[in-house]
Design an enzyme around this catalytic site. Structure first.
Site, PDB file in Angstrom:
ATOM      1  N   HIS A  89       0.821  -1.215   0.000  1.00 24.60           N
ATOM      2  CA  HIS A  89       0.000   0.000   0.000  1.00 24.60           C
ATOM      3  C   HIS A  89       0.853   1.263   0.000  1.00 24.60           C
ATOM      4  O   HIS A  89       0.347   2.357  -0.221  1.00 24.60           O
ATOM      5  CB  HIS A  89      -1.000  -0.006   1.163  1.00 24.60           C
ATOM      6  CG  HIS A  89      -0.425   0.236   2.519  1.00 24.60           C
ATOM      7  ND1 HIS A  89      -0.124  -0.774   3.414  1.00 24.60           N
ATOM      8  CD2 HIS A  89      -0.104   1.392   3.158  1.00 24.60           C
ATOM      9  CE1 HIS A  89       0.343  -0.258   4.525  1.00 24.60           C
ATOM     10  NE2 HIS A  89       0.365   1.064   4.406  1.00 24.60           N
ATOM     11  N   ASP A 133       0.171  -7.706   1.587  1.00 23.09           N
ATOM     12  CA  ASP A 133       0.625  -6.319   1.653  1.00 23.09           C
ATOM     13  C   ASP A 133       2.155  -6.238   1.695  1.00 23.09           C
ATOM     14  O   ASP A 133       2.751  -5.884   2.711  1.00 23.09           O
ATOM     15  CB  ASP A 133       0.018  -5.633   2.883  1.00 23.09           C
ATOM     16  CG  ASP A 133       0.209  -4.128   2.855  1.00 23.09           C
ATOM     17  OD1 ASP A 133       0.583  -3.587   1.791  1.00 23.09           O
ATOM     18  OD2 ASP A 133      -0.019  -3.492   3.903  1.00 23.09           O
ATOM     19  N   GLN A 220       0.738   5.779  11.863  1.00 19.44           N
ATOM     20  CA  GLN A 220       0.862   6.399  10.548  1.00 19.44           C
ATOM     21  C   GLN A 220       2.297   6.836  10.254  1.00 19.44           C
ATOM     22  O   GLN A 220       2.973   7.408  11.104  1.00 19.44           O
ATOM     23  CB  GLN A 220      -0.071   7.611  10.453  1.00 19.44           C
ATOM     24  CG  GLN A 220      -1.438   7.278   9.898  1.00 19.44           C
ATOM     25  CD  GLN A 220      -2.145   6.226  10.713  1.00 19.44           C
ATOM     26  OE1 GLN A 220      -2.304   6.389  11.910  1.00 19.44           O
ATOM     27  NE2 GLN A 220      -2.565   5.162  10.077  1.00 19.44           N
ATOM     28  N   GLY A 221       2.745   6.531   9.052  1.00 19.09           N
ATOM     29  CA  GLY A 221       4.110   6.828   8.654  1.00 19.09           C
ATOM     30  C   GLY A 221       5.065   5.670   8.864  1.00 19.09           C
ATOM     31  O   GLY A 221       6.176   5.680   8.342  1.00 19.09           O
ATOM     32  N   ASP A 222       4.631   4.664   9.639  1.00 22.70           N
ATOM     33  CA  ASP A 222       5.482   3.498   9.896  1.00 22.70           C
ATOM     34  C   ASP A 222       5.228   2.362   8.909  1.00 22.70           C
ATOM     35  O   ASP A 222       5.970   1.368   8.911  1.00 22.70           O
ATOM     36  CB  ASP A 222       5.255   2.983  11.323  1.00 22.70           C
ATOM     37  CG  ASP A 222       5.687   3.980  12.380  1.00 22.70           C
ATOM     38  OD1 ASP A 222       6.743   4.613  12.193  1.00 22.70           O
ATOM     39  OD2 ASP A 222       4.977   4.133  13.393  1.00 22.70           O
ATOM     40  N   SER A 223       4.190   2.485   8.069  1.00 23.31           N
ATOM     41  CA  SER A 223       3.870   1.442   7.101  1.00 23.31           C
ATOM     42  C   SER A 223       5.103   0.994   6.328  1.00 23.31           C
ATOM     43  O   SER A 223       5.938   1.807   5.925  1.00 23.31           O
ATOM     44  CB  SER A 223       2.837   1.948   6.093  1.00 23.31           C
ATOM     45  OG  SER A 223       1.540   1.887   6.592  1.00 23.31           O
TER      46      SER A 223
END
Length: 270
Positions: A89, A133, A220-223
């Site tokens: 993603h 993913d 958020q931002g660690d994906s």
């Protein structure tokens, strides 16, 4: 609210191209971001974390916007000197020219920028369900001498205490300037299915977090970033969750041990 853990927030503008409705709900700045944080839909960086020491996670990278390399929005890890493994993603809908890789320091401002030659998104990735993913990024040139992270080649069951790291977002909508990490307990497939029901896919996902108390998690931002075992192998890739660090809602990761065959087969084509 279910959401992936890609950072979508800029100071003054959100990156909207190619994003689904759930992701767009997180593309907020200013007061809207603060309101979302209060609701549990948007929260701080690595929750319960602390700054990484120099050299502690030498294979960790950030994905950034090629048009504005100061905007990093996902994490990843070097698995070869010229290949990054991240979340699908984070790359779906992006051309190689859209992305650069930042690597080489725990302070994001001190990292070097590397161009991308090719992106391979996992076959069967579904942005609605977050199944499969994972994604591979081929660099234009290898980072000679860089340390790489080995992949788990099986799901061993109880992994004990795991570690997650990243430059995730802060309450103000900006990214953490320093690489942060925290330890998270493994959550069994049965317990994760109990938390998420049919949204948890035991064939491609693994969970970690303090199920009873919350307080430690990716966000958020660690994906795309690493979930690493005590013996130093990549167990999971930061993927999605409900809120961040909420009791009863562990972080969900792509299960590298179960996906190992597919990942290595794609790697052989690069």
């Amino acid at each position: 609210m279910k959401h992936n853990r890609k950072n979508l927030v800029r100071i003054g503008a959100a990156v909207a191209a190619g994003l689904g409705a759930a992701a767009l709900a997180l593309s907020t700045t200013g007061a809207n971001a603060e309101e979302a944080a209060a609701d549990g839909d948007f929260d701080a960086q690595i929750i319960g974390g602390r700054p990484a020491a120099d050299g502690q996670f030498p294979w960790t990278v950030a994905l950034a916007d090629a048009a504005d390399p100061s905007f990093n929005y996902c994490g990843g890890q070097l698995i070869e000197e010229d290949v990054v493994l991240t979340a699908a993603h984070c790359t779906e809908g992006s051309a190689a020219a859209d992305v650069v890789i930042r690597h080489g320091d725990t302070d994001i401002a001190q990292t070097d920028v590397y161009e991308v030659a090719e992106i391979v998104v996992a076959d069967g990735f579904d942005g609605a369900t977050m199944v499969n993913d994972w994604s591979l990024i081929k660099l234009a040139e290898p980072i000679t001498g860089a340390e790489t992270l080995p992949l788990a080649d099986a799901d061993t069951g109880d992994w004990g205490t795991l570690t997650v790291a990243g430059w995730g977002t802060t309450e103000s909508g900006s990214m953490s300037p320093d690489l942060l990490y925290t330890d998270v307990p493994y959550v069994s497939a049965d317990d994760c299915a109990g938390a998420y029901g049919a949204e948890f896919d035991a064939a491609t996902m693994i969970c970690a977090g303090d199920l009873a108390n919350g307080g430690v998690d990716s966000c958020q931002g660690d994906s795309g970033g690493p979930l690493v075992s005590a013996d130093g192998v990549l167990v999971g890739i930061v993927s999605w969750g409900y809120g961040c660090a909420e009791a009863g809602n562990p972080g969900v990761y792509a299960n590298v041990g179960l996906l190992h065959g597919d990942i290595t087969a794609a790697l052989a084509t690069l």
